[in-house]
Structures are given as structure tokens and as C-alpha cells.
Design a protein around this motif. Structure first.
Motif, PDB file in Angstrom:
ATOM      1  N   THR A 201      -6.649 -10.913   4.740  1.00  0.00           N
ATOM      2  CA  THR A 201      -7.998 -11.481   4.586  1.00  0.00           C
ATOM      3  C   THR A 201      -9.066 -10.394   4.738  1.00  0.00           C
ATOM      4  O   THR A 201     -10.194 -10.671   5.147  1.00  0.00           O
ATOM      5  CB  THR A 201      -8.235 -12.625   5.601  1.00  0.00           C
ATOM      6  OG1 THR A 201      -7.856 -12.174   6.897  1.00  0.00           O
ATOM      7  CG2 THR A 201      -7.442 -13.859   5.261  1.00  0.00           C
ATOM      8  N   VAL A 202      -8.683  -9.160   4.393  1.00  0.00           N
ATOM      9  CA  VAL A 202      -9.598  -8.027   4.591  1.00  0.00           C
ATOM     10  C   VAL A 202     -10.935  -8.233   3.873  1.00  0.00           C
ATOM     11  O   VAL A 202     -11.990  -7.840   4.383  1.00  0.00           O
ATOM     12  CB  VAL A 202      -8.926  -6.697   4.169  1.00  0.00           C
ATOM     13  CG1 VAL A 202      -8.576  -6.663   2.688  1.00  0.00           C
ATOM     14  CG2 VAL A 202      -9.795  -5.512   4.542  1.00  0.00           C
ATOM     15  N   HIS A 203     -10.897  -8.895   2.728  1.00  0.00           N
ATOM     16  CA  HIS A 203     -12.152  -9.067   1.980  1.00  0.00           C
ATOM     17  C   HIS A 203     -13.083 -10.041   2.696  1.00  0.00           C
ATOM     18  O   HIS A 203     -14.296  -9.843   2.736  1.00  0.00           O
ATOM     19  CB  HIS A 203     -11.866  -9.519   0.545  1.00  0.00           C
ATOM     20  CG  HIS A 203     -10.997  -8.541  -0.197  1.00  0.00           C
ATOM     21  ND1 HIS A 203     -11.324  -7.205  -0.325  1.00  0.00           N
ATOM     22  CD2 HIS A 203      -9.797  -8.686  -0.794  1.00  0.00           C
ATOM     23  CE1 HIS A 203     -10.361  -6.583  -0.987  1.00  0.00           C
ATOM     24  NE2 HIS A 203      -9.423  -7.457  -1.277  1.00  0.00           N
TER      25      HIS A 203
ATOM     26  N   MET B  37       0.831  -1.208   0.000  1.00  0.00           N
ATOM     27  CA  MET B  37       0.000   0.000   0.000  1.00  0.00           C
ATOM     28  C   MET B  37       0.869   1.263   0.000  1.00  0.00           C
ATOM     29  O   MET B  37       0.637   2.175  -0.781  1.00  0.00           O
ATOM     30  CB  MET B  37      -0.950  -0.029   1.193  1.00  0.00           C
ATOM     31  CG  MET B  37      -1.943  -1.172   1.059  1.00  0.00           C
ATOM     32  SD  MET B  37      -2.684  -1.650   2.602  1.00  0.00           S
ATOM     33  CE  MET B  37      -4.158  -0.649   2.582  1.00  0.00           C
ATOM     34  N   VAL B  38       1.894   1.302   0.864  1.00  0.00           N
ATOM     35  CA  VAL B  38       2.619   2.572   0.997  1.00  0.00           C
ATOM     36  C   VAL B  38       3.705   2.760  -0.060  1.00  0.00           C
ATOM     37  O   VAL B  38       4.033   3.893  -0.400  1.00  0.00           O
ATOM     38  CB  VAL B  38       3.193   2.778   2.419  1.00  0.00           C
ATOM     39  CG1 VAL B  38       2.107   2.779   3.466  1.00  0.00           C
ATOM     40  CG2 VAL B  38       4.249   1.757   2.773  1.00  0.00           C
ATOM     41  N   CYS B  39       4.267   1.685  -0.597  1.00  0.00           N
ATOM     42  CA  CYS B  39       5.311   1.839  -1.622  1.00  0.00           C
ATOM     43  C   CYS B  39       4.784   1.570  -3.028  1.00  0.00           C
ATOM     44  O   CYS B  39       5.177   2.221  -3.982  1.00  0.00           O
ATOM     45  CB  CYS B  39       6.479   0.876  -1.380  1.00  0.00           C
ATOM     46  SG  CYS B  39       7.284   1.050   0.212  1.00  0.00           S
ATOM     47  N   GLN B  40       3.910   0.557  -3.143  1.00  0.00           N
ATOM     48  CA  GLN B  40       3.490   0.143  -4.489  1.00  0.00           C
ATOM     49  C   GLN B  40       2.156   0.748  -4.915  1.00  0.00           C
ATOM     50  O   GLN B  40       1.763   0.594  -6.073  1.00  0.00           O
ATOM     51  CB  GLN B  40       3.360  -1.384  -4.543  1.00  0.00           C
ATOM     52  CG  GLN B  40       4.675  -2.133  -4.329  1.00  0.00           C
ATOM     53  CD  GLN B  40       4.473  -3.640  -4.451  1.00  0.00           C
ATOM     54  OE1 GLN B  40       3.772  -4.255  -3.652  1.00  0.00           O
ATOM     55  NE2 GLN B  40       5.058  -4.240  -5.469  1.00  0.00           N
ATOM     56  N   GLY B  41       1.451   1.381  -3.965  1.00  0.00           N
ATOM     57  CA  GLY B  41       0.175   2.023  -4.317  1.00  0.00           C
ATOM     58  C   GLY B  41      -0.969   1.052  -4.516  1.00  0.00           C
ATOM     59  O   GLY B  41      -1.982   1.386  -5.145  1.00  0.00           O
ATOM     60  N   LEU B  42      -0.847  -0.167  -3.971  1.00  0.00           N
ATOM     61  CA  LEU B  42      -1.944  -1.139  -4.096  1.00  0.00           C
ATOM     62  C   LEU B  42      -3.077  -0.767  -3.137  1.00  0.00           C
ATOM     63  O   LEU B  42      -2.866  -0.043  -2.159  1.00  0.00           O
ATOM     64  CB  LEU B  42      -1.439  -2.551  -3.767  1.00  0.00           C
ATOM     65  CG  LEU B  42      -0.321  -3.119  -4.653  1.00  0.00           C
ATOM     66  CD1 LEU B  42       0.185  -4.449  -4.105  1.00  0.00           C
ATOM     67  CD2 LEU B  42      -0.812  -3.291  -6.084  1.00  0.00           C
ATOM     68  N   ALA B  43      -4.253  -1.327  -3.390  1.00  0.00           N
ATOM     69  CA  ALA B  43      -5.402  -1.025  -2.531  1.00  0.00           C
ATOM     70  C   ALA B  43      -5.357  -1.821  -1.231  1.00  0.00           C
ATOM     71  O   ALA B  43      -5.996  -1.465  -0.244  1.00  0.00           O
ATOM     72  CB  ALA B  43      -6.688  -1.339  -3.287  1.00  0.00           C
ATOM     73  N   SER B  44      -4.623  -2.947  -1.232  1.00  0.00           N
ATOM     74  CA  SER B  44      -4.508  -3.778  -0.024  1.00  0.00           C
ATOM     75  C   SER B  44      -3.187  -4.532  -0.118  1.00  0.00           C
ATOM     76  O   SER B  44      -2.446  -4.387  -1.094  1.00  0.00           O
ATOM     77  CB  SER B  44      -5.676  -4.770   0.055  1.00  0.00           C
ATOM     78  OG  SER B  44      -5.485  -5.815  -0.881  1.00  0.00           O
TER      79      SER B  44
END
Ligand code: KIV
Length: 293
Positions: free
Chosen positions: A171-173, A72-79
Motif C-alpha cells: 500500500t506504498v502509494h 523488486m529484487v528479482c523482477q525489477g519492478l518499482a514496487s
């Protein structure tokens, strides 16, 4: 010829030449156990590259987590779900090279990413080996119940393991979002059962994320051999962890309630990290009235 070109290569680069002995003794599992029995809080901060790792070490942080939060913080992914083992190994090697160059002594924990340990203990062992060869001292994996045999398998083979319960971002989803876990009786009982099983399997550390303060404090008492490291879990744990970018006030989205911006009142990143270390050690962070549920 540079000094580095004489050093042995690894799949992720060259190892800096041996340095003179560092001032602070290297942080080890016995040292962490000593701190715990002396009532000294353990500090953990995420870092993903050589420079930030070295600065965190110099600021007094004892354990550095190469977290898959880097997605999230380096690659800009959503999770964190899309982070690969190769990416984790790249950042782990960067962190450990930085520590070696700076004669750092921090204990390095690297996240096993989503899908890299779920199939079998053997798959977990192969993935953990990649991260240990990149320089990690310990691997972290998420979840309870089904993970206990995997933790035992790794520990029996000499890989120190940090478990992770509560809000498990991989496992956020399935969890339906970034929510507090263990609020009701059934949830709290399951969390307690999983934590005890993980300690029994040999996990030496346990991250508790977004867990009610009273529950994580009582779990800490029940887990003398497994150091609880809280994030959004109140101040009754054996230690605390924050995501580096969050504590520097650089969160791209909404800042979680459990975060304090340590950059606000300090003039440099190193001072902000040192302020975090002081606040965890003197018990002023987290403040249960502000950062816990
Ligand atoms: O990946 C990470 O940074 C983590 C922390 C939130 C504990 O797992």
C-alpha cells in the motif's frame, strides 16, 4: 531413470525423494514459541530460490520469507504491487524444493501478493492454499483492521498466518512513500489496536516494518502469542528479518538506514548469513543508535 523422475509431481515440478532425517529438528510453531520463551531471538531472511534458501538454512536461519520483495529484487519492478500469485507460488516451490534437497529445516513463510486476499476471506483461503501446496508453512498478509476476520478465517482452517504492520509495501502509494509509521500518538494507537486484534484473530507472527523502536518493543511485550519480527523496528522485537539482497550489499537503489551490509566483513554469502544470525542472536543487530528511529 533419475531419482527425481520417480518422485510425485506438483504443478511446480517434482519433489525430491525422501532424505535421511536432518540433524536440526524442523522449525515449527512450538519450537519458535520455545525460543521466544527462552529469550532467544528468531532469525528470518528472505530467499527466492532453491540455492539461497538452502545456504540460509545451513547458516542457521530459522525462518525463510519468500517475500513479494522478489518483485523488486528479482523482477525489477518499482514496487511489490505488480507481483502475481503465480509468481509467488513458483518461487515458494523453488525455495521449498531447495530446502528438501539440502535436508533443510527452516520454517517457510510465503507472502500473499497484492490483490490476492483483499476481496474476501474465501479469496484469501484460495490464494493461501496455492502457496501452502507449493510448500509454504505459513502465509503472510499486510495490513490491520479489515484483515483480522481474514486472519481468523485462515487460522480456523489450519493455515498459520504472519501479519505485517507499519510500512506495508503493497500500500506504498496510499501511504505516500516508504515512510516510518506510528510516529505520532494516533498512528501508534492504531498500530497497537491492529496488532492486538491480529493476535486475537490467531496470527502467530507479526512483521513490524519501519516502526519506532520504543513502540515495537512495547508491542512485543503486549503480544506474547504473536512473535514480532522487526525490520527497521529496533532491537526490542522477538526476531528480525532482512531482505537477502540488502544484507549482501546488493541493493540497486538507496540502502535503507535499517540495513547492515553483512557481506562487507565476511568472505562468503554463507558466512555473511551466519554473521547476521549471530548478530541478531547476541543483540548487536540492529543497533538502535544506527538502525532504528
Ligand atoms: O517482501 C518482503 O521481503 C517483506 C519483508 C520486507 C518483511 O515483506
Amino acid at each position: 531413470m533419475t531419482a527425481d523422475s520417480t518422485a510425485p509431481g506438483t504443478p511446480y515440478g517434482t519433489i525430491p525423494p525422501a532424505s535421511p532425517l536432518p540433524q536440526r529438528k524442523p522449525i515449527s510453531l512450538p519450537r519458535l514459541a520455545q525460543m521466544r520463551s527462552a529469550g532467544e531471538k528468531i532469525t528470518m531472511l528472505t530467499a527466492y530460490d532453491a540455492t539461497f534458501a538452502a545456504v540460509a538454512d545451513a547458516a542457521g536461519v530459522e525462518t525463510i520469507l519468500v517475500g513479494d520483495s522478489l518483485g523488486m529484487v528479482c523482477q525489477g519492478l518499482a514496487s511489490t504491487v505488480g507481483v502475481s500469485l503465480e509468481t509467488m507460488a513458483y518461487h515458494t516451490a523453488s525455495v521449498t524444493r531447495g530446502l528438501r534437497r539440502a535436508q533443510g529445516t527452516a520454517w517457510v513463510v510465503a507472502d500473499l501478493p497484492s490483490g490476492s486476499y483483499h476481496e474476501s476471506p474465501e479469496q484469501a483461503m484460495r490464494s493461501a492454499t496455492v502457496l501452502m501446496q507449493a510448500g509454504a508453512h505459513m502465509v503472510k498478509l499486510e495490513g490491520g483492521g479489515w484483515t483480522a476476520p481474514t486472519v481468523r478465517f485462515l487460522v480456523e482452517r489450519g493455515i498459520p498466518v504472519c501479519a505485517h504492520l507499519g510500512l506495508t509495501p503493497q500500500t506504498v502509494h496510499a501511504l505516500g512513500g516508504y515512510r516510518v509509521q506510528g510516529r505520532d500518538d494516533a498512528g501508534a494507537q492504531q498500530l497497537r489496536r491492529h496488532a492486538l486484534e491480529l493476535q486475537d484473530a490467531g496470527a502467530a507472527m507479526l512483521v513490524l516494518e519501519m516502526v519506532p523502536a520504543a513502540l515495537s518493543a512495547s508491542l512485543t511485550q503486549e503480544l506474547p502469542h504473536c512473535h514480532t519480527i522487526g525490520i527497521g523496528a529496533g532491537n526490542g522485537t522477538a526476531g528480525q528479518v532482512l531482505v537477502l539482497h540488502d544484507m549482501l550489499g546488493m541493493n540497486l537503489g538507496k540502502m535503507p538506514k535499517f540495513v547492515r551490509n553483512f557481506m562487507q566483513d565476511t568472505g562468503s554469502i554463507k558466512d555473511a548469513m551466519a554473521a547476521y544470525v549471530r548478530a541478531v542472536k547476541d543483540g548487536s543487530f540492529p543497533d538502535n543508535a544506527l538502525h532504528a528511529w
